[in-house]
Design a protein around this motif. Structure first.
Motif, PDB file in Angstrom:
ATOM      1  N   ASP A  92      -1.493  59.341  74.072  1.00  0.00           N
ATOM      2  CA  ASP A  92      -1.681  59.384  75.491  1.00  0.00           C
ATOM      3  C   ASP A  92      -2.218  57.733  75.872  1.00  0.00           C
ATOM      4  O   ASP A  92      -1.966  57.269  77.254  1.00  0.00           O
ATOM      5  CB  ASP A  92      -2.524  60.250  76.172  1.00  0.00           C
ATOM      6  CG  ASP A  92      -1.973  61.607  76.040  1.00  0.00           C
ATOM      7  OD1 ASP A  92      -0.868  61.560  76.534  1.00  0.00           O
ATOM      8  OD2 ASP A  92      -2.642  62.739  75.718  1.00  0.00           O
ATOM      9  N   TYR A  93      -2.882  57.027  75.235  1.00  0.00           N
ATOM     10  CA  TYR A  93      -3.256  55.682  75.319  1.00  0.00           C
ATOM     11  C   TYR A  93      -2.412  54.742  74.660  1.00  0.00           C
ATOM     12  O   TYR A  93      -2.864  53.428  74.921  1.00  0.00           O
ATOM     13  CB  TYR A  93      -4.702  55.408  75.205  1.00  0.00           C
ATOM     14  CG  TYR A  93      -5.786  55.910  75.983  1.00  0.00           C
ATOM     15  CD1 TYR A  93      -5.671  57.017  76.865  1.00  0.00           C
ATOM     16  CD2 TYR A  93      -7.216  55.429  75.894  1.00  0.00           C
ATOM     17  CE1 TYR A  93      -6.461  57.476  77.872  1.00  0.00           C
ATOM     18  CE2 TYR A  93      -8.107  56.113  76.708  1.00  0.00           C
ATOM     19  CZ  TYR A  93      -7.568  56.797  77.874  1.00  0.00           C
ATOM     20  OH  TYR A  93      -8.496  57.337  78.867  1.00  0.00           O
ATOM     21  N   ALA A  94      -1.404  54.881  74.257  1.00  0.00           N
ATOM     22  CA  ALA A  94      -0.481  54.071  73.779  1.00  0.00           C
ATOM     23  C   ALA A  94       0.065  52.844  74.486  1.00  0.00           C
ATOM     24  O   ALA A  94       0.266  51.739  74.054  1.00  0.00           O
ATOM     25  CB  ALA A  94       0.706  54.671  72.927  1.00  0.00           C
ATOM     26  N   LEU A 136      -8.927  58.301  85.333  1.00  0.00           N
ATOM     27  CA  LEU A 136      -9.374  59.722  85.061  1.00  0.00           C
ATOM     28  C   LEU A 136      -9.872  60.222  86.527  1.00  0.00           C
ATOM     29  O   LEU A 136     -10.730  61.441  86.362  1.00  0.00           O
ATOM     30  CB  LEU A 136     -10.469  59.837  84.159  1.00  0.00           C
ATOM     31  CG  LEU A 136     -10.014  59.091  82.825  1.00  0.00           C
ATOM     32  CD1 LEU A 136     -11.210  59.437  81.626  1.00  0.00           C
ATOM     33  CD2 LEU A 136      -8.605  59.811  82.099  1.00  0.00           C
ATOM     34  N   ARG A 137      -9.255  60.112  87.501  1.00  0.00           N
ATOM     35  CA  ARG A 137     -10.015  60.293  88.994  1.00  0.00           C
ATOM     36  C   ARG A 137      -9.910  61.825  89.085  1.00  0.00           C
ATOM     37  O   ARG A 137     -10.744  62.502  89.759  1.00  0.00           O
ATOM     38  CB  ARG A 137      -8.998  59.975  90.234  1.00  0.00           C
ATOM     39  CG  ARG A 137      -9.337  60.304  91.265  1.00  0.00           C
ATOM     40  CD  ARG A 137      -8.604  59.751  92.578  1.00  0.00           C
ATOM     41  NE  ARG A 137      -9.369  58.455  92.998  1.00  0.00           N
ATOM     42  CZ  ARG A 137     -10.431  58.656  93.700  1.00  0.00           C
ATOM     43  NH1 ARG A 137     -10.799  59.683  94.235  1.00  0.00           N
ATOM     44  NH2 ARG A 137     -11.149  57.410  94.158  1.00  0.00           N
ATOM     45  N   GLU A 138      -8.677  62.414  88.632  1.00  0.00           N
ATOM     46  CA  GLU A 138      -8.657  63.951  88.890  1.00  0.00           C
ATOM     47  C   GLU A 138      -9.512  64.794  88.005  1.00  0.00           C
ATOM     48  O   GLU A 138      -9.998  65.518  88.536  1.00  0.00           O
ATOM     49  CB  GLU A 138      -7.129  64.374  88.306  1.00  0.00           C
ATOM     50  CG  GLU A 138      -5.971  63.656  89.144  1.00  0.00           C
ATOM     51  CD  GLU A 138      -5.586  62.497  88.741  1.00  0.00           C
ATOM     52  OE1 GLU A 138      -4.673  61.989  89.243  1.00  0.00           O
ATOM     53  OE2 GLU A 138      -6.043  61.964  87.559  1.00  0.00           O
ATOM     54  N   LEU A 139      -9.997  63.998  86.831  1.00  0.00           N
ATOM     55  CA  LEU A 139     -11.058  64.847  86.024  1.00  0.00           C
ATOM     56  C   LEU A 139     -12.486  64.612  86.697  1.00  0.00           C
ATOM     57  O   LEU A 139     -13.240  65.527  86.669  1.00  0.00           O
ATOM     58  CB  LEU A 139     -11.165  64.311  84.430  1.00  0.00           C
ATOM     59  CG  LEU A 139     -12.092  64.688  83.663  1.00  0.00           C
ATOM     60  CD1 LEU A 139     -12.201  66.338  83.322  1.00  0.00           C
ATOM     61  CD2 LEU A 139     -12.096  64.079  82.386  1.00  0.00           C
ATOM     62  N   ARG A 140     -12.623  63.423  86.922  1.00  0.00           N
ATOM     63  CA  ARG A 140     -14.013  63.082  87.799  1.00  0.00           C
ATOM     64  C   ARG A 140     -14.092  64.174  89.181  1.00  0.00           C
ATOM     65  O   ARG A 140     -15.066  64.347  89.153  1.00  0.00           O
ATOM     66  CB  ARG A 140     -13.988  61.728  88.025  1.00  0.00           C
ATOM     67  CG  ARG A 140     -14.311  60.647  86.881  1.00  0.00           C
ATOM     68  CD  ARG A 140     -14.450  59.377  86.979  1.00  0.00           C
ATOM     69  NE  ARG A 140     -13.288  58.672  87.603  1.00  0.00           N
ATOM     70  CZ  ARG A 140     -13.005  57.903  88.689  1.00  0.00           C
ATOM     71  NH1 ARG A 140     -14.041  57.996  89.694  1.00  0.00           N
ATOM     72  NH2 ARG A 140     -12.050  57.258  89.077  1.00  0.00           N
ATOM     73  N   ALA A 179       0.519  57.961  84.452  1.00  0.00           N
ATOM     74  CA  ALA A 179       0.077  59.351  84.559  1.00  0.00           C
ATOM     75  C   ALA A 179       0.458  59.956  83.270  1.00  0.00           C
ATOM     76  O   ALA A 179       1.495  59.949  82.635  1.00  0.00           O
ATOM     77  CB  ALA A 179       0.714  60.226  85.630  1.00  0.00           C
ATOM     78  N   ILE A 180      -0.586  61.098  82.865  1.00  0.00           N
ATOM     79  CA  ILE A 180      -0.340  61.752  81.504  1.00  0.00           C
ATOM     80  C   ILE A 180      -0.544  63.413  82.125  1.00  0.00           C
ATOM     81  O   ILE A 180      -1.474  63.697  82.867  1.00  0.00           O
ATOM     82  CB  ILE A 180      -1.251  61.403  80.441  1.00  0.00           C
ATOM     83  CG1 ILE A 180      -2.782  61.364  80.797  1.00  0.00           C
ATOM     84  CG2 ILE A 180      -1.078  59.986  80.081  1.00  0.00           C
ATOM     85  CD1 ILE A 180      -3.841  61.265  79.741  1.00  0.00           C
ATOM     86  N   SER A 181      -0.068  64.092  81.499  1.00  0.00           N
ATOM     87  CA  SER A 181      -0.254  65.727  81.513  1.00  0.00           C
ATOM     88  C   SER A 181      -0.768  66.048  80.133  1.00  0.00           C
ATOM     89  O   SER A 181      -0.310  65.933  79.099  1.00  0.00           O
ATOM     90  CB  SER A 181       1.108  66.387  81.589  1.00  0.00           C
ATOM     91  OG  SER A 181       1.496  66.009  83.019  1.00  0.00           O
ATOM     92  N   THR A 224      -4.566  60.391  86.192  1.00  0.00           N
ATOM     93  CA  THR A 224      -4.001  59.125  86.344  1.00  0.00           C
ATOM     94  C   THR A 224      -4.944  58.155  84.791  1.00  0.00           C
ATOM     95  O   THR A 224      -5.993  58.297  85.017  1.00  0.00           O
ATOM     96  CB  THR A 224      -4.483  58.547  87.641  1.00  0.00           C
ATOM     97  OG1 THR A 224      -3.766  59.389  88.432  1.00  0.00           O
ATOM     98  CG2 THR A 224      -4.431  56.923  87.609  1.00  0.00           C
ATOM     99  N   ILE A 225      -4.179  57.464  84.418  1.00  0.00           N
ATOM    100  CA  ILE A 225      -4.707  56.255  83.466  1.00  0.00           C
ATOM    101  C   ILE A 225      -4.663  54.965  84.178  1.00  0.00           C
ATOM    102  O   ILE A 225      -3.517  54.549  84.649  1.00  0.00           O
ATOM    103  CB  ILE A 225      -4.082  56.162  82.207  1.00  0.00           C
ATOM    104  CG1 ILE A 225      -3.798  57.658  81.687  1.00  0.00           C
ATOM    105  CG2 ILE A 225      -4.702  55.304  81.138  1.00  0.00           C
ATOM    106  CD1 ILE A 225      -5.334  58.360  81.327  1.00  0.00           C
TER     107      ILE A 225
END
Length: 284
Positions: free
Chosen positions: A72-74, A198-202, A234-236, A273-274
């Motif tokens: 995911d951070y590739a 990482l807004r959605e997690l925060r 974005a990642i899921s 969001t990354i």
């Protein structure tokens, strides 16, 4: 592959050059540091520690290894590697330190992105012995790609002006030390979290979010700004285990309240969001 572990280490006690004799690094004052069976060397003296077990815990390292291995951070690793490639075209053997290497993901990615013909001299350093152990264990003992060292960015066990580049990935930059170990014209590649990272997690784990600070970073002494690049995508994530690994590998695990951590633990799916900022500084 044309990869050799970095050689220009310095004694963490007196700054003198270290020489490898068998399985021991030794300076002229006879300070000695044994290579561990996993293949790394500990150059973090007790007097430089602020705790008995500094840096990321064993659980944090394991969570980061699992998460990064999924790719995911590739895109961040790719952008970083491309920036290094643009800089190393003229270097015969290009030396690079990842200052805060964790379990070695970005150095392994860099080694794979670079052409076979480009000679690399790599070193990964982290204050966490668990991180460095993990990095060393993933390397090939018969042909390691990197030197793996337990040490501190505050006092890098590296000889002065010996590096073509330093990586600082979501870490704690010590610009004076980075300037000391870089050659003139060498580059510091710094990756920091952007305002949307990482807004959605925060938003789930914190009651409110602090407003983002939109300002250009100050130019560190001894450096000139050469480039900046935003990496946003974005990642899921699917499954509570993956989401837990992401939270565990970040400082948010300890900053969030118990209620916030519980809300995250109940998630089974999360789109994130990354947002990362890659800044290239040149040693002048």
């Amino acid at each position: 592959m044309n990869r050799t572990p970095f050689q220009a280490l310095a004694c963490p006690l007196d700054g003198e050059p270290l020489q490898l004799e068998g399985g021991t690094w030794r300076c002229a004052s006879n300070h000695s540091f044994d290579v561990a069976k996993q293949g790394y060397v500990n150059l973090l003296p007790v007097q430089q520690k602020r705790s008995t077990d500094p840096g990321d815990s064993k659980a944090m390292v394991a969570a980061r290894q699992r998460f990064l291995a999924a790719g995911d951070y590739a895109p961040i690793a790719k952008a970083l590697s491309q920036a290094v490639m643009r800089h190393c075209e003229q270097a015969e053997t290009y030396s690079c330190l990842d200052a805060g290497c964790g379990e070695g993901y970005y150095l392994r990615q860099l080694s794979q992105y670079m052409t076979e013909s480009q000679a690399l001299s790599l070193m990964g350093l982290d204050i966490s012995k668990w991180a460095v152990q993990s990095a060393a264990k993933q390397d090939d003992k018969r042909a390691p790609i990197s030197r793996w060292v337990v040490g501190s960015n505050a006092q890098l066990p590296v000889q002065s002006a010996t590096l073509d580049s330093v990586l600082c990935m979501f870490g704690f930059p010590v610009y004076g030390e980075f300037a000391r170990v870089l050659k003139p014209g060498g580059q510091l590649l710094q990756v920091e979290a952007g305002p949307e990272h990482l807004r959605e997690l925060r938003e789930i784990i914190y009651p409110t979010l602090k407003p983002a600070r939109e300002q250009a970073p100050d130019v560190p002494e001894g450096f000139a700004h050469r480039a900046s690049e935003q990496i946003r995508y974005a990642i899921s994530l699917e499954g509570a285990d993956v989401i837990r690994d992401l939270l565990t590998m970040t400082p948010h695990l300890y900053r969030a309240s118990a209620e916030g951590r519980e809300r995250a633990a109940n998630l089974e799916q999360l789109t994130l969001t990354i947002d990362a900022q890659l800044i290239v500084w040149e040693r002048i």
